[in-house]
Structures are given as C-alpha cells and as structure tokens.
Design a protein around this motif. Sequence first.
Motif: not given
Length: 279
Positions: A192-196
Amino acid sequence: MWQSDKVHPPKRPPVVSEVLNVSPVDGQTRTRLTWEVWIVLAITVGQSALYSILSFIRSLIRAAQENQTLAQQQTQLNPNRDAEALWNALYQFLNIFFGLALVALVVYLLWEPGSNALRRIGLDFSRFGGDIGRALLLGAAIGIPGLALYVAGRALGITLQVSASPLDAAWWTVPLLMLAALRAGLTEEVIFLGYLFDRLRRFGWNWWAIILTTAGLRAAYHAYQGFGAIVGNFAMGIVFGWCYRRWGRVMPLVIAHTLIDIVAFIGYPLAVTLFPGVF
C-alpha cells in the motif's frame, strides 16, 4: 595545483521530500508500469480486496435472508486449513511463507540499479530506535480507537462477529499467529505504501490522491468484517499514508501494524474469554 584544506561537512541524508519525490515517467515506461501495477494488485492486495468485498456482500445477503443484523453474522481471523493440528500448522506456515514471497516480489520490482529498494522505502534498521518509538505511539493511537470502533459497530449491528483462532490448539499456535501478524504488516504496508506510493507518484498523482486511494483499497481489503472495519481501516490508511509521506520510512508502520495484529490475533481471544458479553 593548490587545493583547499577546508574540511567539508559530511553529506547529509536526503530529506523526506527527496526520498519520496520521483520523476514522472515517459509514455512507454508508464505503459509498462501500469501493467505492472495491475498485475501486482491482481495477485496481492487487490485480489484479497475483491474477495473481501464479495464476502461482505454475501454477509449482507445472508443477514437479509435470515432477518438478522450484520452483528449476528460471523467471520474468522486466520481460519483453520485442516482439522488435524499438525497439518493445519503446516498449511498455515506455507501460507505465511508464500505471502512473504509476494512481498519479496514487490520489493524486487522496486529495485533499481544503484538504489537499494529497502533503504529507499525505509524498510531497514538504520533508525530502529526511533522507528520503535513511533510505532508504539502509532499503534496505541490506531489500536485503541479501533477496538472502540469494533465494540460500537457490534452494538449498532453493522460489524460482523470476528472469531479468533483458539490459543490452546498446540504449542506452535501463538508463534504462528505472531508470524501471521508480521506477514500482514509487511504485506499491507510495503504494498500500500512503499510500492503504490512510488508507482502512483511516477504516474504524476498528487499526494492526497495517493493517500486517499490507498486508504480506500485498505478499507476494501478489510470489508469482510463489516462497516466498522471499512471506516476504521480507511481512517488508518489516511493516518499511515500521511505518516509515510512525512517520515519517508515504512518500517515504523510495519512495526505498528504488526503490534496491532498481534493484539488482535492473541489478545482478542483472551478478551473474548474474559468479556464474552462485549466481544
């Protein structure tokens, strides 16, 4: 040639805006990354979110057919995969292992030549002391209101009864539940955070569009638990997204999420035993 003997100060670490701000991509790269994002969502959190929404719809239909409220419907955390304890433990462990393999795949996709993906998203131990402190504060700030929201949702009849796995099935039950909590923390926060955040920023999205979109996906991911979980996880997604934007580190959010889930997976069965009328 004369050289100055002036001592230059050490290069300071990049500030948060330098860590998270990435350059927009060109058309060809954008197309490739678009396919990549949809494929990642299809095999990770997007797939789970779709199943969760369908489960929620099924619970609504079942409640209407049986003339009940959602509070009279049940769902389960970490359901058993086999009736025999040893085989169930084996299946549970493999489920955790393959879930973490998907996290590793996402980190691999974030890797770029000359750039450590783990360090770039802040999933390392370089500031572990500060990460722990932030995680404890964040875990309390999210976990306590989340528990109150669950109780309120049950009282209003809009949240399903969550059945937790019993703790006395075997000696390995608690360690497996702790691993499951770690898997959940890594899966949700890294994707949710690092990738998107990285990919949507490369598409030119503004920060609040990214925060609200990932919060909505997080809410859908937990929709199977009812309206209370949808609202609570949407709020959690906004808070976690804002913190990641500010800190540039996913590690404190992974730790906070893991602690919250450990309390849910292990503390919740104890609470049910002690306060059955409430939980």
